[in-house]
Design a protein around this motif. Sequence first.
Motif, PDB file in Angstrom:
ATOM      1  N   GLN A 464      -4.279  13.528   5.909  1.00  0.00           N
ATOM      2  CA  GLN A 464      -4.380  12.391   7.102  1.00  0.00           C
ATOM      3  C   GLN A 464      -4.664  11.577   6.615  1.00  0.00           C
ATOM      4  O   GLN A 464      -4.420  10.517   6.662  1.00  0.00           O
ATOM      5  N   GLY A 465      -4.544  11.319   4.622  1.00  0.00           N
ATOM      6  CA  GLY A 465      -4.299  10.215   4.101  1.00  0.00           C
ATOM      7  C   GLY A 465      -3.099   9.345   4.250  1.00  0.00           C
ATOM      8  O   GLY A 465      -1.889   9.802   4.800  1.00  0.00           O
ATOM      9  N   PHE A 466      -3.016   8.534   3.318  1.00  0.00           N
ATOM     10  CA  PHE A 466      -2.476   7.423   3.598  1.00  0.00           C
ATOM     11  C   PHE A 466      -2.191   6.689   2.230  1.00  0.00           C
ATOM     12  O   PHE A 466      -2.986   7.122   0.665  1.00  0.00           O
ATOM     13  N   VAL A 467      -1.511   6.100   1.668  1.00  0.00           N
ATOM     14  CA  VAL A 467      -1.158   5.505   0.372  1.00  0.00           C
ATOM     15  C   VAL A 467      -0.258   4.057   0.835  1.00  0.00           C
ATOM     16  O   VAL A 467       0.936   3.835   1.169  1.00  0.00           O
ATOM     17  N   LEU A 468      -1.266   3.047  -0.227  1.00  0.00           N
ATOM     18  CA  LEU A 468      -0.798   1.720  -0.310  1.00  0.00           C
ATOM     19  C   LEU A 468       0.157   1.552  -1.348  1.00  0.00           C
ATOM     20  O   LEU A 468      -1.249   1.445  -2.757  1.00  0.00           O
ATOM     21  N   SER A 469       1.103   1.405  -1.556  1.00  0.00           N
ATOM     22  CA  SER A 469       2.350   1.386  -3.185  1.00  0.00           C
ATOM     23  C   SER A 469       1.673   0.037  -3.632  1.00  0.00           C
ATOM     24  O   SER A 469       2.739  -1.322  -2.478  1.00  0.00           O
ATOM     25  N   LEU A 470       1.590  -0.800  -3.980  1.00  0.00           N
ATOM     26  CA  LEU A 470       1.967  -2.336  -4.381  1.00  0.00           C
ATOM     27  C   LEU A 470       2.560  -2.549  -5.951  1.00  0.00           C
ATOM     28  O   LEU A 470       2.093  -1.603  -6.650  1.00  0.00           O
ATOM     29  N   CYS A 471       2.617  -3.668  -5.900  1.00  0.00           N
ATOM     30  CA  CYS A 471       3.184  -3.806  -6.888  1.00  0.00           C
ATOM     31  C   CYS A 471       2.902  -5.329  -8.203  1.00  0.00           C
ATOM     32  O   CYS A 471       2.390  -6.210  -7.388  1.00  0.00           O
ATOM     33  N   HIS A 472       2.577  -4.794  -9.273  1.00  0.00           N
ATOM     34  CA  HIS A 472       1.632  -5.615 -10.145  1.00  0.00           C
ATOM     35  C   HIS A 472       1.832  -5.621 -11.938  1.00  0.00           C
ATOM     36  O   HIS A 472       1.854  -4.572 -12.508  1.00  0.00           O
ATOM     37  N   LEU A 473       2.026  -6.568 -12.083  1.00  0.00           N
ATOM     38  CA  LEU A 473       2.871  -7.436 -13.402  1.00  0.00           C
ATOM     39  C   LEU A 473       3.861  -6.073 -13.252  1.00  0.00           C
ATOM     40  O   LEU A 473       4.088  -5.188 -14.852  1.00  0.00           O
ATOM     41  N   GLN A 474       4.951  -6.200 -12.960  1.00  0.00           N
ATOM     42  CA  GLN A 474       5.884  -5.584 -12.876  1.00  0.00           C
ATOM     43  C   GLN A 474       5.798  -4.046 -12.566  1.00  0.00           C
ATOM     44  O   GLN A 474       7.119  -2.758 -13.073  1.00  0.00           O
ATOM     45  N   LYS A 475       4.988  -3.368 -12.124  1.00  0.00           N
ATOM     46  CA  LYS A 475       5.030  -2.252 -12.225  1.00  0.00           C
ATOM     47  C   LYS A 475       4.196  -1.614 -10.753  1.00  0.00           C
ATOM     48  O   LYS A 475       3.313  -1.969 -10.736  1.00  0.00           O
ATOM     49  N   VAL A 476       4.935  -0.429 -10.150  1.00  0.00           N
ATOM     50  CA  VAL A 476       4.035  -0.369  -9.363  1.00  0.00           C
ATOM     51  C   VAL A 476       2.702   0.586  -9.248  1.00  0.00           C
ATOM     52  O   VAL A 476       3.295   1.836  -9.614  1.00  0.00           O
ATOM     53  N   LYS A 477       1.707   0.513  -8.254  1.00  0.00           N
ATOM     54  CA  LYS A 477       1.044   1.051  -8.548  1.00  0.00           C
ATOM     55  C   LYS A 477       0.559   2.095  -6.750  1.00  0.00           C
ATOM     56  O   LYS A 477       0.457   1.164  -5.859  1.00  0.00           O
ATOM     57  N   HIS A 478       0.310   2.896  -6.805  1.00  0.00           N
ATOM     58  CA  HIS A 478      -0.490   3.591  -5.966  1.00  0.00           C
ATOM     59  C   HIS A 478      -1.832   3.958  -5.886  1.00  0.00           C
ATOM     60  O   HIS A 478      -2.916   4.022  -6.146  1.00  0.00           O
ATOM     61  N   TYR A 479      -2.479   3.364  -4.384  1.00  0.00           N
ATOM     62  CA  TYR A 479      -4.470   3.320  -4.000  1.00  0.00           C
ATOM     63  C   TYR A 479      -3.424   3.866  -2.062  1.00  0.00           C
ATOM     64  O   TYR A 479      -3.452   4.258  -1.418  1.00  0.00           O
ATOM     65  N   LEU A 480      -4.841   5.503  -2.958  1.00  0.00           N
ATOM     66  CA  LEU A 480      -4.904   6.735  -1.899  1.00  0.00           C
ATOM     67  C   LEU A 480      -5.808   6.000  -0.923  1.00  0.00           C
ATOM     68  O   LEU A 480      -6.735   4.998  -1.173  1.00  0.00           O
ATOM     69  N   ILE A 481      -5.485   5.581   0.744  1.00  0.00           N
ATOM     70  CA  ILE A 481      -6.186   5.475   1.970  1.00  0.00           C
ATOM     71  C   ILE A 481      -6.876   7.084   2.071  1.00  0.00           C
ATOM     72  O   ILE A 481      -6.074   7.771   2.823  1.00  0.00           O
ATOM     73  N   LEU A 482      -7.748   7.218   2.490  1.00  0.00           N
ATOM     74  CA  LEU A 482      -8.288   8.368   2.955  1.00  0.00           C
ATOM     75  C   LEU A 482      -9.398   7.998   4.564  1.00  0.00           C
ATOM     76  O   LEU A 482      -9.840   6.785   4.242  1.00  0.00           O
ATOM     77  N   PRO A 483      -9.179   8.536   5.605  1.00  0.00           N
ATOM     78  CA  PRO A 483      -9.966   8.348   6.566  1.00  0.00           C
ATOM     79  C   PRO A 483     -11.321   8.844   6.734  1.00  0.00           C
ATOM     80  O   PRO A 483     -11.641   9.988   5.567  1.00  0.00           O
ATOM     81  N   SER A 484     -12.803   8.503   7.078  1.00  0.00           N
ATOM     82  CA  SER A 484     -13.626   9.346   6.821  1.00  0.00           C
ATOM     83  C   SER A 484     -14.669   8.393   8.282  1.00  0.00           C
ATOM     84  O   SER A 484     -14.009   7.827   9.008  1.00  0.00           O
ATOM     85  N   GLU A 485     -15.252   9.046   9.040  1.00  0.00           N
ATOM     86  CA  GLU A 485     -16.172   9.089  10.291  1.00  0.00           C
ATOM     87  C   GLU A 485     -17.511   9.575  10.293  1.00  0.00           C
ATOM     88  O   GLU A 485     -18.347   9.510   9.075  1.00  0.00           O
ATOM     89  N   ASP A 486     -18.090   8.085  10.882  1.00  0.00           N
ATOM     90  CA  ASP A 486     -19.145   7.956  10.772  1.00  0.00           C
ATOM     91  C   ASP A 486     -19.890   7.872  12.161  1.00  0.00           C
ATOM     92  O   ASP A 486     -19.222   7.188  13.240  1.00  0.00           O
ATOM     93  N   GLU A 487     -21.026   8.372  12.401  1.00  0.00           N
ATOM     94  CA  GLU A 487     -21.508   8.205  14.386  1.00  0.00           C
ATOM     95  C   GLU A 487     -20.641   8.146  14.946  1.00  0.00           C
ATOM     96  O   GLU A 487     -20.345   8.032  15.885  1.00  0.00           O
ATOM     97  N   GLY A 488     -19.344   9.638  15.044  1.00  0.00           N
ATOM     98  CA  GLY A 488     -18.163   9.736  15.854  1.00  0.00           C
ATOM     99  C   GLY A 488     -16.887   8.673  15.980  1.00  0.00           C
ATOM    100  O   GLY A 488     -16.151   8.690  16.612  1.00  0.00           O
ATOM    101  N   CYS A 489     -17.066   7.532  15.022  1.00  0.00           N
ATOM    102  CA  CYS A 489     -16.249   6.314  14.302  1.00  0.00           C
ATOM    103  C   CYS A 489     -15.079   7.346  13.256  1.00  0.00           C
ATOM    104  O   CYS A 489     -15.753   7.495  12.622  1.00  0.00           O
ATOM    105  N   LEU A 490     -13.925   6.464  13.662  1.00  0.00           N
ATOM    106  CA  LEU A 490     -12.635   6.574  12.496  1.00  0.00           C
ATOM    107  C   LEU A 490     -12.568   5.586  11.697  1.00  0.00           C
ATOM    108  O   LEU A 490     -12.355   4.712  12.422  1.00  0.00           O
TER     109      LEU A 490
END
Length: 531
Positions: A464-490
């Motif tokens: 259910q998650g996604f990943v943001l792959s970003l280049c910084h200082l000539q290196k590729v870093k990966h950031y996990l994007i997770l879904p969360s639910e609050d009061e019935g909203c995603l």
Amino acid sequence: MELDVSSPHLSSSPEDLCPAPGTPPGTPLPPDVPLSGEVKRSQPLPIPPSRKLREEELQATSLPSIPNPFPELCSPPAHSPILGGSSSMRGLLPRDVSRLHVVKVYSEDGACRSVEVAASTTVGHVCEMLVQKAHALSDESWGLVECHPQLALERGLEDHEFVVEVQAAWPVGGDSRLVFRKNFAKYELFKSSPHSLFPEKMVSSCLDVHTGVSHEDLIQNFLNAGSFPEIQGFLQLRGSGRKLWKRFFCFLRRSGLYYSTKGTSKDPRHLQYVADVNESNVYVVTQGHKLYGMPTDFGFCVKPNKLRNGHKGLHIFCSEDQQSRTCWMAAFRLFKYGMQLYKNYQQAQSRHLRPSYLGSLPLRSVSDNTLVAMDFSGHAGRVIENPREALSAALEEAQAWRKKTNHRLSLPTPSSGTSLSAAIHRTQPWFHGHISREESQRLIGQQGLVDGLFLVRESQRNPQGFVLSLCHLQKVKHYLILPSEDEGCLYFSMDDGQTRFTDLLQLVEFHQLNRGILPCLLRHCCTRVAF
């Protein structure tokens, strides 16, 4: 004093002074042969041409007639097939501006498009044609890449190069091709700080009077033909065997590429010449481990222009990291093309009507440190100097932006039975679907390892998650994007729910203006073009 050159005894035939027809040339006359007259040293001796022509005719009739195997070489100079001109023509084809040539260009998905161009058509003009046909957004980052899959070599072509000449240098029947894709690192030389491209330990000088060159003036020194910058460092050179690699201290100068046979010595006796900068091109090695047995992933190759096919004659190097490889390749381009690179950059800027930040060389972009948080809640704006207050203002802006976006787009939530909000990211050029971590790094590396280059993909570990792959200082870093639910909203978040977004589109647009937890802003999206 006048010399008397007349003689009353020259009325006799000059043939009396010549030897017999059967006598070899250079044989002196017999002593018993009297001369018809006394010949002085200052007197010219006339020889009739009739006798010489008669002898040539006799020799020609005695030899069999042999046809000329190269009649075209005997044609007049105007029709001579021997080409002149500079070395940039490579001596391959005459530049006939009236003749059209067919050039095949491939996209990253393998689709092919044929384009008819003249011999004088440059890479920049072909890119403009392809941008219009693909209905893509025109900017200076589009480029053509020369790919040799059999050799695992790639090179981004310069905008001033002629496409027909590049294609004519390929081996007949090979798998070489031109690929149309983004290249954000093409003009990064004139945008970013030289510190990130040329580390201090790799910058040296050929003359002692220039040892104090600062990094701010380094690009200017590269462009100035009268200066003497030098790049130095350790590289591993490929030997005769596939896995035979040796570590040498190398030097890159205007005169060429060298390595020292005795440590780090610069003595001319210890320098071994490798390649000429003006008669070679530098390529990135894409499959170094598989094809060449490279010890690292950061290989590059110096290929002479006269070399058409085969591995023999390639000068393959392996650097220690990505920064050093970028430094070697950037310096090679600056040494070879010089001011022509900056002219290409200026022309690209003028075509796309993008103002430059500085008028003098080298051009540098605005640093991220000059971006400050502002508060516009009152009658006049003010700079927020407190970091905590700036973070709070960013969170409030995110909350207000989310409410406005929901009201404007009326995006329904998953609880209402629709999935439009969860699928809107699939229409964006930065979303690449289900690709691996290695594939995302390869795509970003192909389009230039510049700060802010990014893409979003589906997570392979979290369904259910996604990943943001970003280049910084000539290196590729990966950031996990997770879904969360609050009061019935995603919602989607990268910081455990502290900053939440209704969809991935809002998350990307927010981080294009605010860094948040990221090391830099999202500046360039890694996208693919389809023909």
